[in-house]
Design a protein around this motif. Structure first.
Motif, PDB file in Angstrom:
ATOM      1  N   ILE A  10       0.862  -1.181   0.000  1.00 35.98           N
ATOM      2  CA  ILE A  10       0.000   0.000   0.000  1.00 35.98           C
ATOM      3  C   ILE A  10       0.904   1.239   0.000  1.00 35.98           C
ATOM      4  N   HIS A  11       0.721   2.062  -1.021  1.00 36.93           N
ATOM      5  CA  HIS A  11       1.410   3.349  -1.091  1.00 36.93           C
ATOM      6  C   HIS A  11       0.481   4.435  -0.576  1.00 36.93           C
ATOM      7  N   TRP A  12       1.084   5.500  -0.032  1.00 35.65           N
ATOM      8  CA  TRP A  12       0.337   6.712   0.285  1.00 35.65           C
ATOM      9  C   TRP A  12       0.924   7.858  -0.535  1.00 35.65           C
ATOM     10  N   VAL A  13       0.035   8.564  -1.230  1.00 37.40           N
ATOM     11  CA  VAL A  13       0.414   9.643  -2.139  1.00 37.40           C
ATOM     12  C   VAL A  13      -0.503  10.818  -1.841  1.00 37.40           C
ATOM     13  N   ARG A  14       0.036  12.039  -1.875  1.00 40.98           N
ATOM     14  CA  ARG A  14      -0.837  13.180  -1.672  1.00 40.98           C
ATOM     15  C   ARG A  14      -0.710  14.171  -2.820  1.00 40.98           C
ATOM     16  N   LEU A  68       1.669  15.004  -7.855  1.00 39.51           N
ATOM     17  CA  LEU A  68       1.602  13.880  -6.929  1.00 39.51           C
ATOM     18  C   LEU A  68       2.879  13.818  -6.094  1.00 39.51           C
ATOM     19  N   GLU A  69       2.711  13.539  -4.812  1.00 37.17           N
ATOM     20  CA  GLU A  69       3.857  13.454  -3.900  1.00 37.17           C
ATOM     21  C   GLU A  69       3.769  12.144  -3.130  1.00 37.17           C
ATOM     22  N   TRP A  70       4.775  11.315  -3.273  1.00 39.19           N
ATOM     23  CA  TRP A  70       4.811  10.022  -2.599  1.00 39.19           C
ATOM     24  C   TRP A  70       5.238  10.191  -1.155  1.00 39.19           C
ATOM     25  N   THR A  78       9.568   8.128  -6.294  1.00 37.93           N
ATOM     26  CA  THR A  78       9.443   9.577  -6.460  1.00 37.93           C
ATOM     27  C   THR A  78       8.669   9.841  -7.737  1.00 37.93           C
ATOM     28  N   PHE A  79       7.780  10.810  -7.695  1.00 41.89           N
ATOM     29  CA  PHE A  79       7.082  11.253  -8.896  1.00 41.89           C
ATOM     30  C   PHE A  79       7.776  12.491  -9.475  1.00 41.89           C
ATOM     31  N   GLY A  80       7.735  12.603 -10.787  1.00 42.56           N
ATOM     32  CA  GLY A  80       8.128  13.843 -11.429  1.00 42.56           C
ATOM     33  C   GLY A  80       7.072  14.908 -11.168  1.00 42.56           C
TER      34      GLY A  80
END
Lengths: 117, 106
Positions: free
Chosen positions: A34-38, A45-47, B96-98
């Motif tokens: 499970i990932h959390w991203v905001r 998107l920020e992981w 990490t996202f771009g």
């Protein structure tokens, strides 16, 4: 089918903590991460981190270390995200997503968190 | 943490145009890159995995190339339904996202 259902909207004061839940169904709970991203308003998107439901351990992005905690309840196939010492710039939509270690294939509907005095 | 520098941040192109988005990582991440499409009100969707593999069911006009630290995402013939924000994402070291690229129709 795979489904992630998140808890509802939250409004918190600066300095408070928020806890968001993500209930998984439709697959073997311990088989995928499970990932959390905001996503803050107008931003990308920020992981935030990743949780292994099978082992019950998490790895956090450097930015959030010391302020974030991810936990599980295997009886309800739920993963929780707790973010403490909230600041105004923590205002965002928070998403859980499931998949392999490197990929987010199925996403929850998102939980809006507003930090306001 | 590895940073992913994505460019451009936005673009406007005509239907049928070829569109290219690039991502550069701050260190070698082999081929550990996914590309996502994110439409407003919908969940992000994986289009390309492992830098160059097309996800099942994704139209062949989408493609990805690259390895090491430089990656490219291409839409060979832009369609109206491709209006979205596109993100690269690395998993060579955590995730990490771009910064995202907003694609619009001219």
């Amino acid at each position: 089918q795979v489904q992630l259902v998140q808890s509802g909207a939250e409004v918190k004061k600066p300095g408070a903590s928020v806890k968001i839940s993500c209930k998984a169904s439709g697959y073997s709970f311990t088989s995928f991460y499970i990932h959390w991203v905001r996503q803050a308003p107008g931003q990308g998107l920020e992981w935030m981190g990743i949780f292994n439901p099978g082992r019950g351990n998490a790895t956090y992005a450097q930015k959030f270390k010391g302020r974030v905690a991810m936990t599980r309840d295997t009886s309800t196939t739920t993963v929780n995200l707790e973010l403490s010492s909230l600041r105004y710039d923590d205002t965002a939509f928070y998403y859980c997503a499931t998949g392999y270690f490197g990929s987010c294939y199925h996403w929850g509907q998102g939980t809006p968190v507003t930090v306001s005095s | 943490d590895i940073q992913m520098t994505q460019s451009p941040s936005s673009l406007s192109a005509s239907v049928g145009d070829r569109v290219t988005i690039t991502c550069q990582a701050t260190q070698d991440i082999r081929n550990s890159v996914n590309w996502y499409q994110h439409k407003p009100g919908k969940a992000p969707k994986v289009l390309i995995y492992d830098a160059s593999n097309l996800e099942t069911g994704v139209p062949s006009r989408f493609s990805g190339t690259g390895s090491g630290s430089d990656f490219t995402f291409t839409i060979s013939s832009l369609q109206p339904e491709d209006v979205a924000t596109y993100y690269c994402q690395q998993y060579g070291d955590l995730v990490t996202f771009g910064g995202g690229t907003r694609v619009e129709i001219k």
